[in-house]
Design an enzyme around this catalytic site. Structure first.
Site: not given
Ligand code: COA
Length: 373
Positions: A259, A310, A220
């Site tokens: 996201h 971010d 987050h």
């Molecule tokens: N880096 C690498 N791979 C990523 C990624 C990232 N930042 N964000 C998503 N993915 C990949 C996931 O591994 C997943 O791959 P898979 O289907 O092969 O397992 C796919 O993309 C879908 O992502 P998912 O994690 O299911 O999305 P989510 O809706 O659950 O999570 C976040 C959203 C924001 C938590 C996620 O994108 C993330 O962890 N980002 C990094 C943290 C971040 O920047 N957070 C701030 C948000 S404003």
């Protein structure tokens, strides 16, 4: 029997109503009370947007002046809070400091009635920068700084206390933009935490303290710090590309990308990216901004993943000489407005939030005697 939701993380589920913001639905993708965040970032100061979110409408000039004067008068910290801050070690995480500071403030200035909710929020909005900088400067520089500055804005107040001198106009402007972009974002994890807490009819400080804890995690708000830690290790765009390809091959999660709601872009990125570029030129940077742009290109090319709010905040804050551990507390200084407005909205039409769980444990069984286990 209650319906079992298929997706983990409550993704796609409508968990309540709000009149505060829309995410991924209209305009550039993010609106606060019907105004596009892009429009607000172009035309407003952060205090105007805070007023809009908390009180329902954009202020007139006279209302804005009065609001800023009120906030300026609320920057001071009680001695008992300063004493607590002085006892927190230098290596504590600033988000933990803010969590403790908010909680201590709740002991000293309790919310005794919900009629105080706007004033309690204004007090936190005015003094959170004081809490974080008082602790930071005391623990790092051994100074008991004066937190009651006459700076015009919350962003300038923060930078002034942090650096011991008034910020440039450009830096103050970027703080306005940054705080506007972070102010509100519908039912994200920390806001939902605040609403769950509010639904028990708890006090405002408890709701905000819980939300701070929720925002702290790297999935987050903590993502801006994690992004900074990554990009500062890259010495050139080529080096960044090589390292990013390695991370992707190892299936590492790259902070600052992706996201839960936006699927193609985060509208806040375009805005903060442009300001990061301006800052990069102003401070004579030749590495961090080009490195950041290359990371963005690689992630889009390889994974169709885009920068969220971010990623370019990391370089922008770094150009303004803000220490990395203070990145997420700045997010708090802003998101506090959204959290508090959601608490007020929850209180105005409340039912305790109490979902059900799908049970996946053992079938019912007898408790065996202790010598038979
Ligand atoms: N880096 C690498 N791979 C990523 C990624 C990232 N930042 N964000 C998503 N993915 C990949 C996931 O591994 C997943 O791959 P898979 O289907 O092969 O397992 C796919 O993309 C879908 O992502 P998912 O994690 O299911 O999305 P989510 O809706 O659950 O999570 C976040 C959203 C924001 C938590 C996620 O994108 C993330 O962890 N980002 C990094 C943290 C971040 O920047 N957070 C701030 C948000 S404003």
């Amino acid at each position: 029997m209650a319906k079992v939701l298929s997706g983990a993380g409550l993704r796609g589920q409508v968990a309540g109503k709000t009149a505060l913001s829309t995410v991924g639905k209209s305009g550039s993708g993010l609106t606060y009370r019907g105004y596009d965040v892009k429009d607000l970032a172009e035309k407003c100061q952060f205090e105007e947007v805070a007023y809009l979110i908390l009180k329902g409408d954009l202020p007139t000039q006279a209302q804005l002046d009065a609001y800023k004067t009120k906030l300026k008068g609320l920057r001071g910290l009680p001695n008992a809070l300063k004493e607590v801050l002085e006892r927190i070690p230098k290596d504590a995480h600033p988000m933990d400091v803010l969590r403790t500071g908010c909680s201590m403030l709740g002991n000293l200035e309790q919310e005794l009635s919900f009629e105080q909710q706007q004033d309690i929020t204004d007090r936190m909005l005015a003094c959170f920068p004081s809490i974080i900088c008082y602790w930071y400067r005391f623990s790092h520089d051994g100074l008991r700084i004066d937190v009651e500055t006459d700076d015009d804005s919350i962003g300038a107040h923060f930078l002034h206390m942090l650096h011991g001198e008034k910020p440039s106009e450009l830096f103050e402007q970027v703080m306005h933009i940054s705080l506007i972009l972070y102010a509100e974002h519908e039912f994200n994890a920390s806001t939902f935490t605040a609403r769950v807490c509010a639904s028990t009819l708890s006090d405002m400080h408890s709701c905000i303290t819980g939300a701070i804890g929720s925002l702290r995690g790297p999935l987050h708000g903590g993502a801006n710090e994690a992004a900074m830690e990554m990009i500062e290790g890259f010495t050139s765009p080529e080096h960044a590309e090589q390292e990013m390809m390695g991370k992707l091959a190892r299936k590492e999660k790259i902070m600052g990308f992706g996201h839960a709601i936006y699927s193609e872009s985060d509208p806040r990125n375009e805005i903060i990216k442009a300001w990061s570029e301006k800052l990069s030129k102003a401070v004579g940077d030749t590495v961090l901004y080009p490195v950041s742009v290359r990371c963005e290109e690689v992630m889009w090319r390889e994974k169709k993943l885009f920068c969220n709010a971010d990623f370019f905040h990391a370089s922008a804050y770094n150009f303004m000489k803000i220490p990395t551990p203070l990145f997420t507390p700045i997010f708090v200084m802003s998101r506090l407005t959204g959290w508090a407005a959601h608490v007020m909205e929850q209180r105005a039409d409340n039912r305790i939030i109490r979902p059900s769980a799908e049970y996946v444990g053992e079938d019912i069984r007898d408790v065996p005697a202790i010598n038979e286990r």
